[in-house]
Motif scaffolding. Structure first.
Motif, PDB file in Angstrom:
ATOM      1  N   GLY A 187       0.780  -1.234   0.000  1.00  0.00           N
ATOM      2  CA  GLY A 187       0.000   0.000   0.000  1.00  0.00           C
ATOM      3  C   GLY A 187       0.809   1.280   0.000  1.00  0.00           C
ATOM      4  O   GLY A 187       0.247   2.361  -0.185  1.00  0.00           O
ATOM      5  N   ASN A 188       2.125   1.187   0.194  1.00  0.00           N
ATOM      6  CA  ASN A 188       2.907   2.427   0.226  1.00  0.00           C
ATOM      7  C   ASN A 188       2.951   3.052  -1.172  1.00  0.00           C
ATOM      8  O   ASN A 188       3.359   2.401  -2.135  1.00  0.00           O
ATOM      9  CB  ASN A 188       4.324   2.180   0.734  1.00  0.00           C
ATOM     10  CG  ASN A 188       5.067   3.484   0.986  1.00  0.00           C
ATOM     11  OD1 ASN A 188       5.506   4.156   0.057  1.00  0.00           O
ATOM     12  ND2 ASN A 188       5.189   3.854   2.251  1.00  0.00           N
ATOM     13  N   PRO A 189       2.529   4.308  -1.302  1.00  0.00           N
ATOM     14  CA  PRO A 189       2.396   4.908  -2.636  1.00  0.00           C
ATOM     15  C   PRO A 189       3.731   5.174  -3.332  1.00  0.00           C
ATOM     16  O   PRO A 189       3.744   5.468  -4.526  1.00  0.00           O
ATOM     17  CB  PRO A 189       1.651   6.220  -2.364  1.00  0.00           C
ATOM     18  CG  PRO A 189       1.911   6.523  -0.931  1.00  0.00           C
ATOM     19  CD  PRO A 189       2.055   5.207  -0.235  1.00  0.00           C
ATOM     20  N   TYR A 190       4.848   5.059  -2.600  1.00  0.00           N
ATOM     21  CA  TYR A 190       6.160   5.254  -3.227  1.00  0.00           C
ATOM     22  C   TYR A 190       6.729   3.967  -3.814  1.00  0.00           C
ATOM     23  O   TYR A 190       7.814   3.986  -4.403  1.00  0.00           O
ATOM     24  CB  TYR A 190       7.143   5.858  -2.224  1.00  0.00           C
ATOM     25  CG  TYR A 190       6.850   7.317  -1.943  1.00  0.00           C
ATOM     26  CD1 TYR A 190       7.294   8.315  -2.801  1.00  0.00           C
ATOM     27  CD2 TYR A 190       6.092   7.698  -0.841  1.00  0.00           C
ATOM     28  CE1 TYR A 190       7.018   9.648  -2.567  1.00  0.00           C
ATOM     29  CE2 TYR A 190       5.801   9.030  -0.594  1.00  0.00           C
ATOM     30  CZ  TYR A 190       6.267  10.003  -1.462  1.00  0.00           C
ATOM     31  OH  TYR A 190       5.982  11.329  -1.227  1.00  0.00           O
ATOM     32  N   VAL A 191       6.031   2.849  -3.645  1.00  0.00           N
ATOM     33  CA  VAL A 191       6.459   1.594  -4.271  1.00  0.00           C
ATOM     34  C   VAL A 191       6.370   1.740  -5.794  1.00  0.00           C
ATOM     35  O   VAL A 191       5.409   2.303  -6.317  1.00  0.00           O
ATOM     36  CB  VAL A 191       5.572   0.422  -3.781  1.00  0.00           C
ATOM     37  CG1 VAL A 191       5.767  -0.814  -4.648  1.00  0.00           C
ATOM     38  CG2 VAL A 191       5.889   0.103  -2.322  1.00  0.00           C
ATOM     39  N   SER A 192       7.365   1.235  -6.507  1.00  0.00           N
ATOM     40  CA  SER A 192       7.393   1.419  -7.961  1.00  0.00           C
ATOM     41  C   SER A 192       6.267   0.650  -8.638  1.00  0.00           C
ATOM     42  O   SER A 192       5.879  -0.436  -8.200  1.00  0.00           O
ATOM     43  CB  SER A 192       8.745   0.952  -8.524  1.00  0.00           C
ATOM     44  OG  SER A 192       8.947  -0.413  -8.278  1.00  0.00           O
ATOM     45  N   LYS A 193       5.749   1.264  -9.692  1.00  0.00           N
ATOM     46  CA  LYS A 193       4.723   0.641 -10.548  1.00  0.00           C
ATOM     47  C   LYS A 193       3.474   0.216  -9.765  1.00  0.00           C
ATOM     48  O   LYS A 193       2.803  -0.745 -10.139  1.00  0.00           O
ATOM     49  CB  LYS A 193       5.308  -0.563 -11.309  1.00  0.00           C
ATOM     50  CG  LYS A 193       6.518  -0.201 -12.168  1.00  0.00           C
ATOM     51  CD  LYS A 193       6.994  -1.373 -12.998  1.00  0.00           C
ATOM     52  CE  LYS A 193       8.272  -1.085 -13.749  1.00  0.00           C
ATOM     53  NZ  LYS A 193       8.168  -0.024 -14.754  1.00  0.00           N
ATOM     54  N   LEU A 194       3.169   0.916  -8.680  1.00  0.00           N
ATOM     55  CA  LEU A 194       1.995   0.549  -7.884  1.00  0.00           C
ATOM     56  C   LEU A 194       0.744   1.228  -8.444  1.00  0.00           C
ATOM     57  O   LEU A 194       0.689   2.456  -8.532  1.00  0.00           O
ATOM     58  CB  LEU A 194       2.198   0.967  -6.419  1.00  0.00           C
ATOM     59  CG  LEU A 194       1.169   0.406  -5.426  1.00  0.00           C
ATOM     60  CD1 LEU A 194       1.380  -1.099  -5.241  1.00  0.00           C
ATOM     61  CD2 LEU A 194       1.248   1.117  -4.086  1.00  0.00           C
ATOM     62  N   PRO A 195      -0.271   0.442  -8.822  1.00  0.00           N
ATOM     63  CA  PRO A 195      -1.507   1.061  -9.313  1.00  0.00           C
ATOM     64  C   PRO A 195      -2.166   1.909  -8.227  1.00  0.00           C
ATOM     65  O   PRO A 195      -2.077   1.576  -7.047  1.00  0.00           O
ATOM     66  CB  PRO A 195      -2.399  -0.148  -9.670  1.00  0.00           C
ATOM     67  CG  PRO A 195      -1.491  -1.323  -9.725  1.00  0.00           C
ATOM     68  CD  PRO A 195      -0.350  -1.026  -8.808  1.00  0.00           C
ATOM     69  N   LYS A 196      -2.820   2.984  -8.642  1.00  0.00           N
ATOM     70  CA  LYS A 196      -3.462   3.878  -7.672  1.00  0.00           C
ATOM     71  C   LYS A 196      -4.451   3.146  -6.779  1.00  0.00           C
ATOM     72  O   LYS A 196      -4.577   3.459  -5.596  1.00  0.00           O
ATOM     73  CB  LYS A 196      -4.174   5.024  -8.408  1.00  0.00           C
ATOM     74  CG  LYS A 196      -3.225   6.121  -8.835  1.00  0.00           C
ATOM     75  CD  LYS A 196      -3.955   7.372  -9.287  1.00  0.00           C
ATOM     76  CE  LYS A 196      -2.928   8.481  -9.524  1.00  0.00           C
ATOM     77  NZ  LYS A 196      -3.437   9.516 -10.417  1.00  0.00           N
ATOM     78  N   ARG A 197      -5.127   2.161  -7.346  1.00  0.00           N
ATOM     79  CA  ARG A 197      -6.148   1.449  -6.555  1.00  0.00           C
ATOM     80  C   ARG A 197      -5.515   0.679  -5.386  1.00  0.00           C
ATOM     81  O   ARG A 197      -6.202   0.328  -4.427  1.00  0.00           O
ATOM     82  CB  ARG A 197      -6.944   0.489  -7.446  1.00  0.00           C
ATOM     83  CG  ARG A 197      -6.119  -0.653  -8.022  1.00  0.00           C
ATOM     84  CD  ARG A 197      -6.934  -1.655  -8.827  1.00  0.00           C
ATOM     85  NE  ARG A 197      -6.083  -2.721  -9.319  1.00  0.00           N
ATOM     86  CZ  ARG A 197      -5.396  -2.665 -10.452  1.00  0.00           C
ATOM     87  NH1 ARG A 197      -5.481  -1.601 -11.229  1.00  0.00           N
ATOM     88  NH2 ARG A 197      -4.633  -3.680 -10.819  1.00  0.00           N
ATOM     89  N   ASP A 202      -3.909   6.612   3.602  1.00  0.00           N
ATOM     90  CA  ASP A 202      -4.154   6.962   5.012  1.00  0.00           C
ATOM     91  C   ASP A 202      -2.906   6.698   5.850  1.00  0.00           C
ATOM     92  O   ASP A 202      -2.409   7.584   6.539  1.00  0.00           O
ATOM     93  CB  ASP A 202      -5.330   6.148   5.576  1.00  0.00           C
ATOM     94  CG  ASP A 202      -6.646   6.516   4.880  1.00  0.00           C
ATOM     95  OD1 ASP A 202      -6.804   7.706   4.506  1.00  0.00           O
ATOM     96  OD2 ASP A 202      -7.491   5.631   4.706  1.00  0.00           O
ATOM     97  N   THR A 203      -2.401   5.487   5.777  1.00  0.00           N
ATOM     98  CA  THR A 203      -1.262   5.115   6.641  1.00  0.00           C
ATOM     99  C   THR A 203       0.017   4.853   5.860  1.00  0.00           C
ATOM    100  O   THR A 203       1.075   4.628   6.452  1.00  0.00           O
ATOM    101  CB  THR A 203      -1.598   3.836   7.420  1.00  0.00           C
ATOM    102  OG1 THR A 203      -1.718   2.750   6.482  1.00  0.00           O
ATOM    103  CG2 THR A 203      -2.883   3.981   8.212  1.00  0.00           C
TER     104      THR A 203
END
Length: 207
Positions: A187-197, A202-203
């Protein structure tokens, strides 16, 4: 923390997971850059077809992998720079690629260096290197916590859940292509190639 002992006294796959949540800092001439490690990949040296030291390959360039645990290995891929940390005792050329960081110090400079803002600043191995202003291999072969690069003694964040997936960009190297040797803070948004969904805004995936 005895950094060499840390990187030499556990299995490479276990260390790749344990590194998540530690900070990585670069004290440069332009200022201090740091971030929390959110994504890593393990490379198991001579047996691993995706590793630079596969089959015992040993060159001047990849020599840092053969040094004691905690040695910096900087290398180029398609004109981009990536960074591994050598793992295990000298002579056993395992490595862990730091794939992505969640920025802490120096974000404004990172955005200038990358000419980007938001998660795209450091969500990939070459991206965070560029954000930190690392433009050459001059510091390859230096030791963590001795010079410019600092790995934190303790975690500053604890992942709620760690996901293991196949590594990125390892093609036509079965069975190694499919092995789950990439580790991410789920869930960390800085992970590469992570889809927005899949992003937890939040955390950021921390407890």
């Amino acid at each position: 923390m005895d950094i060499q002992k840390y990187f030499e006294s556990a299995e490479t796959m276990d260390l790749a997971q344990d590194m998540l949540g530690h900070t990585f800092t670069y004290n440069s001439e332009k200022g201090k850059f740091s971030g929390i490690i959110v994504e890593t990949e393990a490379y198991l040296g001579p047996i691993d077809m995706a590793a630079h030291s596969y089959n015992g390959r040993h060159t001047d360039a990849n020599d840092p992998l053969y040094q004691s645990g905690g040695t910096i290995y900087i290398y180029s891929i398609h004109s981009w720079l990536d960074m591994d940390i050598s793992i295990q005792k000298a002579g056993t050329p395992n490595g862990i690629l730091i794939r992505a960081l969640q920025p802490l110090d120096g974000l404004e400079l990172m955005e200038q260096n990358r000419k980007k803002t938001g998660f795209d600043v450091t969500n990939g191995p070459a991206k965070w290197m560029s954000a930190f202003g690392i433009e050459n291999k001059a510091l390859s072969g230096t030791k963590l916590n001795d010079n410019n690069f600092i790995f934190s003694e303790k975690k500053v964040q604890t992942p709620k859940n760690i996901l293991a997936t196949p590594r990125i960009g390892v093609k036509n190297k079965e069975p190694w292509t499919s092995k789950n040797m990439r580790f991410i803070v789920e869930g960390n948004p800085y992970v590469s190639k992570l889809p927005k969904r899949d992003m937890n805004l939040d955390t950021y995936g921390w407890l």
